[in-house]
Design a protein around this motif. Structure first.
Motif, mmCIF file in Angstrom:
data_model
loop_
_atom_site.group_PDB
_atom_site.id
_atom_site.type_symbol
_atom_site.label_atom_id
_atom_site.label_comp_id
_atom_site.label_asym_id
_atom_site.label_seq_id
_atom_site.Cartn_x
_atom_site.Cartn_y
_atom_site.Cartn_z
ATOM 1 N N HIS A 100 35.493 5.686 -19.105
ATOM 2 C CA HIS A 100 36.878 5.407 -18.713
ATOM 3 C C HIS A 100 36.995 4.115 -17.908
ATOM 4 N N ARG A 101 36.038 3.895 -17.041
ATOM 5 C CA ARG A 101 36.143 2.733 -16.157
ATOM 6 C C ARG A 101 35.738 1.433 -16.855
ATOM 7 N N GLN A 102 34.621 1.474 -17.602
ATOM 8 C CA GLN A 102 34.079 0.216 -18.122
ATOM 9 C C GLN A 102 34.377 -0.029 -19.597
ATOM 10 N N THR A 103 34.503 1.042 -20.394
ATOM 11 C CA THR A 103 34.638 0.853 -21.846
ATOM 12 C C THR A 103 36.086 0.890 -22.327
ATOM 13 N N GLU A 104 36.942 1.661 -21.674
ATOM 14 C CA GLU A 104 38.345 1.683 -22.122
ATOM 15 C C GLU A 104 38.983 0.293 -22.137
ATOM 16 N N PRO A 105 38.681 -0.578 -21.161
ATOM 17 C CA PRO A 105 39.243 -1.938 -21.239
ATOM 18 C C PRO A 105 38.838 -2.689 -22.519
ATOM 19 N N VAL A 106 37.699 -2.313 -23.098
ATOM 20 C CA VAL A 106 37.252 -2.958 -24.345
ATOM 21 C C VAL A 106 38.198 -2.582 -25.499
ATOM 22 N N ILE A 107 38.731 -1.357 -25.454
ATOM 23 C CA ILE A 107 39.675 -0.915 -26.485
ATOM 24 C C ILE A 107 40.930 -1.808 -26.435
ATOM 25 N N ASP A 108 41.417 -2.075 -25.228
ATOM 26 C CA ASP A 108 42.584 -2.959 -25.084
ATOM 27 C C ASP A 108 42.265 -4.380 -25.551
ATOM 28 N N TYR A 109 41.047 -4.811 -25.261
ATOM 29 C CA TYR A 109 40.600 -6.155 -25.667
ATOM 30 C C TYR A 109 40.769 -6.333 -27.181
ATOM 31 N N TYR A 110 40.327 -5.317 -27.955
ATOM 32 C CA TYR A 110 40.442 -5.424 -29.419
ATOM 33 C C TYR A 110 41.861 -5.104 -29.897
ATOM 34 N N GLY A 111 42.575 -4.278 -29.138
ATOM 35 C CA GLY A 111 43.973 -4.001 -29.471
ATOM 36 C C GLY A 111 44.772 -5.290 -29.469
ATOM 37 N N SER A 112 44.522 -6.122 -28.471
ATOM 38 C CA SER A 112 45.291 -7.365 -28.367
ATOM 39 C C SER A 112 44.901 -8.358 -29.459
ATOM 40 N N LYS A 113 43.764 -8.143 -30.095
ATOM 41 C CA LYS A 113 43.361 -9.015 -31.208
ATOM 42 C C LYS A 113 43.888 -8.490 -32.550
ATOM 43 N N GLY A 114 44.481 -7.290 -32.527
ATOM 44 C CA GLY A 114 45.094 -6.744 -33.747
ATOM 45 C C GLY A 114 44.112 -6.171 -34.759
ATOM 46 N N ILE A 115 42.898 -5.797 -34.313
ATOM 47 C CA ILE A 115 41.930 -5.253 -35.278
ATOM 48 C C ILE A 115 41.529 -3.813 -34.944
ATOM 49 N N LEU A 116 42.331 -3.167 -34.102
ATOM 50 C CA LEU A 116 41.996 -1.817 -33.644
ATOM 51 C C LEU A 116 42.612 -0.745 -34.545
ATOM 52 N N ALA A 117 41.818 0.285 -34.895
ATOM 53 C CA ALA A 117 42.346 1.433 -35.632
ATOM 54 C C ALA A 117 42.000 2.692 -34.856
ATOM 55 N N ASN A 118 42.995 3.516 -34.550
ATOM 56 C CA ASN A 118 42.758 4.763 -33.806
ATOM 57 C C ASN A 118 42.495 5.914 -34.761
ATOM 58 N N LEU A 119 41.414 6.667 -34.501
ATOM 59 C CA LEU A 119 41.063 7.806 -35.356
ATOM 60 C C LEU A 119 41.261 9.106 -34.598
ATOM 61 N N PRO A 120 41.759 10.153 -35.266
ATOM 62 C CA PRO A 120 41.878 11.453 -34.602
ATOM 63 C C PRO A 120 40.514 12.147 -34.604
ATOM 64 N N ALA A 121 39.696 11.872 -33.586
ATOM 65 C CA ALA A 121 38.290 12.286 -33.605
ATOM 66 C C ALA A 121 38.075 13.761 -33.287
ATOM 67 N N GLU A 122 39.158 14.482 -32.946
ATOM 68 C CA GLU A 122 39.012 15.917 -32.652
ATOM 69 C C GLU A 122 39.026 16.748 -33.931
ATOM 70 N N LYS A 123 39.368 16.113 -35.069
ATOM 71 C CA LYS A 123 39.377 16.844 -36.346
ATOM 72 C C LYS A 123 37.948 17.165 -36.796
ATOM 73 N N PRO A 124 37.777 18.091 -37.768
ATOM 74 C CA PRO A 124 36.423 18.385 -38.265
ATOM 75 C C PRO A 124 35.781 17.142 -38.894
ATOM 76 N N PRO A 125 34.430 17.075 -38.887
ATOM 77 C CA PRO A 125 33.716 15.866 -39.326
ATOM 78 C C PRO A 125 34.195 15.297 -40.669
ATOM 79 N N LYS A 126 34.396 16.150 -41.679
ATOM 80 C CA LYS A 126 34.776 15.639 -43.006
ATOM 81 C C LYS A 126 36.149 14.983 -42.978
ATOM 82 N N GLU A 127 37.046 15.560 -42.168
ATOM 83 C CA GLU A 127 38.387 14.969 -42.074
ATOM 84 C C GLU A 127 38.348 13.624 -41.355
ATOM 85 N N VAL A 128 37.463 13.529 -40.353
ATOM 86 C CA VAL A 128 37.309 12.237 -39.664
ATOM 87 C C VAL A 128 36.783 11.201 -40.662
ATOM 88 N N THR A 129 35.832 11.623 -41.502
ATOM 89 C CA THR A 129 35.302 10.707 -42.526
ATOM 90 C C THR A 129 36.427 10.197 -43.433
#
Ligand code: AP5
Ligand code: ZN
Length: 214
Positions: free
Chosen positions: A176-205
């Protein structure tokens, strides 16, 4: 393709990587796996990394940037690569940009494994891994055919030393402290895709495949 997988401990990065890797013929570069191999082999790098890893803290930026730089030079990743667990700080992300710029390439997509902290303890404490292949199992969600044994090789599975509730707590804090800012870093570059990672493995795939084919 040149991809980054980002997400908290237990979010499924190491589970999805082999699937994506095979489908798109990519190299899988996981800093956590490389560091654990260095610790096991007691190399100078492993000796330096061990203390932070055991506590669930991040290893220094210089150290991980060094191993990624080396791994990228060594591997022949013509079709591209998956970075799993790197970059984890904004400094690492900036260093990566510099490295890629020198090679005249750039990151195509950053897959953000979005998931609630509450479900991660069960995932982490039930995990078993086959170290040499990187195959991951779970006592409840993805059990091996024979408990404690790899389905493919018949070799024994192991548990990670940092997969305890106490160490998970500091790994989550670091995320939360060190890596979440990296998500914003790529968000501002327009190359970020959010995945619903709580779904079962095959659905995430399938979600990953959707993002990569768009
Ligand atoms: P690292 O090895 O990268 O660990 P991590 O980020 O904590 O991530 P995990 O490997 O725990 O999670 P994962 O997302 O791969 O989960 P998995 O797919 O296995 O790093 C370890 C340490 O190394 C760090 O703490 C740090 O000290 C150091 N380090 C590494 N990189 C660094 C860097 N760049 N900078 C500084 N330090 C660094 O899944 C977990 C379990 O859940 C499995 O049992 C799996 O079967 C199950 N599961 C997976 N997906 C699902 C699903 N969809 N539904 C149900 N169960 C699932
Ligand atoms: Zn992993």
């Amino acid at each position: 393709k040149r991809l980054i997988l980002i997400g908290p401990p237990g979010s499924g990065k190491g589970t999805q990587s082999p699937v994506i890797k095979d489908e798109y013929c990519l190299c899988h570069l996981a800093t956590g796996d490389m560091l654990r191999a260095a610790v096991a082999a007691k190399t100078p790098l492993g000796v330096k990394a061990k203390e932070a890893m055991d506590k669930g803290e991040l290893v220094s930026d210089d150290l991980v940037v060094g191993i990624i730089d080396e791994a990228m030079k060594k591997q022949s990743c013509q079709k591209g690569f998956i970075l799993d667990g790197f970059p984890r700080t904004v400094v690492q992300a900036q260093k990566l940009d510099e490295m890629l710029q020198k090679q005249g390439t750039k990151i195509d997509k950053v897959l953000n494994f979005a998931i609630d902290d509450a479900v991660l303890e069960e995932r982490i404490t039930g995990r078993w891994i086959h170290p040499s292949s990187g195959r991951t199992y779970h006592t409840k969600f993805a059990p091996p055919k024979v408990p404690g044994v790899d389905d493919v090789t018949g070799e024994p599975l192991i548990q990670r030393k940092d997969d305890t509730p106490a160490v998970l707590k500091s790994r989550l804090e670091a995320f939360h402290r060190q890596t979440e800012p990296v998500i914003d870093y790529y968000g501002s570059k327009g190359i970020l895709a959010n995945l619903p990672a709580e779904k079962p493995p095959k659905e995430v795939t399938s979600e990953v495949q959707k993002v990569l084919s768009s």
